[in-house]
Design an enzyme around this catalytic site. Sequence first.
Site, short mmCIF file in Angstrom:
data_model
loop_
_atom_site.label_atom_id
_atom_site.label_comp_id
_atom_site.label_asym_id
_atom_site.label_seq_id
_atom_site.Cartn_x
_atom_site.Cartn_y
_atom_site.Cartn_z
N ASP A 67 0.82 -1.21 0.00
CA ASP A 67 0.00 0.00 0.00
C ASP A 67 0.85 1.26 0.00
O ASP A 67 2.08 1.20 0.14
CB ASP A 67 -0.98 -0.01 1.19
CG ASP A 67 -0.31 -0.42 2.51
OD1 ASP A 67 0.93 -0.47 2.56
OD2 ASP A 67 -1.04 -0.68 3.48
N ASN A 135 -7.76 -2.37 14.34
CA ASN A 135 -9.18 -2.68 14.01
C ASN A 135 -9.30 -3.90 13.09
O ASN A 135 -10.36 -4.14 12.52
CB ASN A 135 -9.86 -1.46 13.38
CG ASN A 135 -9.26 -1.09 12.02
OD1 ASN A 135 -8.29 -1.70 11.58
ND2 ASN A 135 -9.85 -0.12 11.36
N HIS A 137 -7.59 -4.44 10.25
CA HIS A 137 -7.31 -4.24 8.82
C HIS A 137 -5.99 -4.90 8.42
O HIS A 137 -5.09 -5.08 9.24
CB HIS A 137 -7.36 -2.76 8.42
CG HIS A 137 -6.21 -1.91 8.84
ND1 HIS A 137 -6.34 -0.76 9.59
CD2 HIS A 137 -4.88 -1.99 8.58
CE1 HIS A 137 -5.17 -0.19 9.77
NE2 HIS A 137 -4.25 -0.93 9.18
N GLU A 142 -9.87 -1.66 5.22
CA GLU A 142 -10.58 -1.37 6.47
C GLU A 142 -11.83 -2.25 6.58
O GLU A 142 -12.25 -2.86 5.58
CB GLU A 142 -10.98 0.12 6.48
CG GLU A 142 -9.81 1.09 6.41
CD GLU A 142 -9.09 1.27 7.75
OE1 GLU A 142 -9.13 0.35 8.60
OE2 GLU A 142 -8.45 2.33 7.93
#
Length: 242
Positions: A67, A135, A137, A142
């Site tokens: 990314d 979280n 991801h 996400e």
Amino acid sequence: MLKIIVGSGEEISRLIAEQFILQIQKKPDSVLGLATGTSPLGVYRNLIEANKKKVVSFSKVTTFNLDEYIGLEGTHNQSYRYFMNVNLFDHIDIDKKNTFVLKGVGDYLAYANNYDNLIEEHGGIDLQILGIGSNGHIAFNEPDTPFDSLTHIADLNESTIKDNSRLFSSIKEVPTKAVTMGLKSIMNARKIVLIAMGKSKAEAVKNLIKGKISKRVPSSILRNHPDVTIYVDQDAYSLVNK
Ligand code: GLP
């Protein structure tokens, strides 16, 4: 079926580095999937050392990173291109032409749209390393990212912006969008290792290992992959049996 290995940060970093070294020794022109973040730094340090000692050569290796932030030039000190150069590529015998990182500026959209093809043209990823967000991801996928997603533009969650703001001078500086390999792009890798360390990852690790396989926990898709090993330290593992 996930394999799970629990050890100290140092141990798991060394064990993952060994996986990479074995992979390259077996296939010198391996295609590696690489990740940024604090978690893989120990792995990269081990790889640099092994390269210096001539245990392994990256001269024929190709890499694809997961990314990149939108809006940051590769020379920006928080861009993932910069991170990879400083923490790995500048210290090993890899040809930088063979290191692919998504672009965050210019024709980043066209580049992103072709990224999965580019990976395929190089024969696909042999071994992929992943970190995990608090979280759940992976890369910048996400919660609620479709399981069949390929490389795409993503809006970052507030919690991710907050987590990553520790590396920027202020939270306002953190980009709100990124370009990321999708969940399907990641699942296409032949072998995957994930590293998680620290209490802040404990909830995410528990959900990954024990929760429902669901879009709410993007990393849970890994349970559908035939060859994934999760490397965790005691703190990251601490909620799994609770
Ligand atoms: C970012 C990256 C992820 C990484 C995560 C965790 O959001 N896009 O690829 O896994 O941070 O980073 P760290 O290892 O620093 O906790």
